[in-house]
Structures are given as C-alpha cells and as structure tokens.
Write a protein that holds these residues in place. Structure first.
Motif, short mmCIF file in Angstrom:
data_model
loop_
_atom_site.label_atom_id
_atom_site.label_comp_id
_atom_site.label_asym_id
_atom_site.label_seq_id
_atom_site.Cartn_x
_atom_site.Cartn_y
_atom_site.Cartn_z
N ARG A 196 1.74 0.01 0.60
CA ARG A 196 1.81 1.35 1.19
C ARG A 196 1.15 2.37 0.26
N ARG A 197 1.50 2.29 -1.03
CA ARG A 197 0.92 3.23 -2.00
C ARG A 197 -0.59 3.05 -2.13
N ARG A 246 5.96 -1.80 -0.80
CA ARG A 246 5.76 -0.48 -1.41
C ARG A 246 4.39 -0.40 -2.07
N GLU A 256 -2.20 4.64 0.85
CA GLU A 256 -2.16 6.10 0.72
C GLU A 256 -3.25 6.61 -0.22
N GLU A 257 -3.54 5.83 -1.24
CA GLU A 257 -4.57 6.21 -2.23
C GLU A 257 -5.97 5.80 -1.80
#
Length: 129
Positions: free
Chosen positions: A109-110, A106, A113-114
């Motif tokens: 992934r975050r 997680r 994304e950022e």
C-alpha cells in the motif's frame, strides 16, 4: 581495490593523520600506524557509499608514483588502503524474504502511494532516503 593514502606521522601527543588524494575531503586518523590505515579503509568505504548514494562519480585510484612524487606530500608516509570492490556493484539481485501478510499488505500500500514498486520502495527505505 586499493586507494593510495598519505599519512602524516604521529607523535606521543598527536595521532597519525590519513588523507586520500583521490577522494576529496576523505580523511581519517589513528593513534598507531596500523590503526590509522585500518580507519582509513572505513573512511573510504563511507566516502564512496555517500558519493554513490548521491549519484556522484567516484574517482579511480591514482598510480602510487603520482602520489609519492607529489611535493605536497613530502615527509608523509605513502601507502594503500583496501576498499571492498563490492561497494561499486550495482547488479540487481533477486532475494526471497518472508514477511507476515499484514506487513506485506502495508508495504505494498505504501509503495503504491509513493508510486514505486515494492522492491524500489524497500531499497529507498534501506538507503535512508
């Protein structure tokens, strides 16, 4: 590291007030002289951390003589507050942490994304940005 402070004497009904001539807007207080100086060190640490977090310059401590000879502080107590020099250390340090795979997945992934690296993402979260 020590920053000069000026302390407004307290009384039975007022606290000792502390001002940092080198750190605009940084002040503290205490019911006793010892408490005022102790609280001043905490206030300076918070002021410096905030300045660094906002990419602002932190002024160097002035010589004590400059503060002592300033007529603005006449009848105030002049002293020093200790500031941990580690507050200024921006050296990157490699650390080893243990996380469950699902948390790491997680996190990665975050970060992606950022548009950040894992380390950059964790650092930004820790700094409250």
């Amino acid at each position: 590291m020590r920053y000069p402070i000026v302390i407004e004497p307290g009384s039975e009904t007022t606290s000792y007030g502390v001002v940092f001539p080198d750190l605009p807007g940084c002040f503290s207080a205490g019911d006793t002289l010892d408490e005022a100086v102790k609280n001043a060190s905490k206030a300076a640490a918070l002021w410096i951390e905030d300045a660094l977090d906002n990419s602002e310059k932190v002024p160097a401590p002035s010589p004590l003589e400059n503060v002592r000879d300033n007529p603005e502080w006449k009848n105030w107590i002049v002293g020093f507050a200790d500031v941990d020099p580690m507050l200024f250390d921006t050296t990157a340090e490699r650390v080893n942490i243990t996380l469950p795979r699902r948390v790491l997945t997680r996190l990665d992934r975050r970060a992606k994304e950022e548009g950040e690296t894992r380390s950059g993402f964790i650092a930004r979260l820790a700094m409250g940005a």
